[in-house]
Design a protein around this motif. Sequence first.
Motif, PDB file in Angstrom:
ATOM      1  N   SER A 177      37.807  31.493  32.766  1.00 12.56           N
ATOM      2  CA  SER A 177      36.874  32.603  32.532  1.00 12.56           C
ATOM      3  C   SER A 177      37.447  33.871  33.120  1.00 12.56           C
ATOM      4  O   SER A 177      38.123  33.841  34.145  1.00 12.56           O
ATOM      5  N   THR A 208      37.962  36.857  35.205  1.00 17.44           N
ATOM      6  CA  THR A 208      37.606  37.366  36.527  1.00 17.44           C
ATOM      7  C   THR A 208      38.682  38.379  36.858  1.00 17.44           C
ATOM      8  O   THR A 208      39.544  38.662  36.039  1.00 17.44           O
ATOM      9  N   LYS A 209      38.662  38.867  38.035  1.00 22.33           N
ATOM     10  CA  LYS A 209      39.734  39.776  38.438  1.00 22.33           C
ATOM     11  C   LYS A 209      40.990  38.943  38.669  1.00 22.33           C
ATOM     12  O   LYS A 209      41.008  38.051  39.521  1.00 22.33           O
TER      13      LYS A 209
END
Length: 190
Positions: A99, A101-102
Amino acid sequence: MKRTRKVVALGLCLPLLLGLIACHQNNTRTEAANQTQTSSDKVPWTASYTNLNSQVSSEEVKSLLSAHLDPNSVEAFFNLVTDYNVTVGSTGLSGDFTSFTKTEYDVEKISNLWNEKKGDFVGTNCRMNSYALLKNSVTIPKLEKNDQLLFVDNDAIDKGKVFDAKDKEEFDILFSRVETEATTDVKVHA
């Protein structure tokens, strides 16, 4: 005297009228933004990414690309991906789909590993990767080229032996500089 009254009345009404128009436009934009946010909440999927650093993710993407593109081109592209991943190892690269995210990569470590193994070959970029994937799916006519702005690309192609002479020539034609007129008139560019 009558004319002066009309000018004064117009002078007082005009700012009021412009203020009402501005408020109406602002409310319309706010409503449109709210509608966009509401509709994006209904997306039935979650975005994810991969650095193609695992056999499972590589095979899945390769299969999807090969269904729509020339399999030899897909293989050539994945050779570039594999070369990069082998060179820099697993320095924060995601193998499986993850997924969003940073993302944080150890750029210094990646750069050192790359330089140690590849020297001054800077690697590929979006143009080279796009060409590798699409070269057998598009027809590139023999045109005069202006590859002045492709000096970094051509240096990388030569040092990394990314393409042969024919592919390099077609790459240069495809991504050649296109002369445009120096104007701010949108109609000229359209």
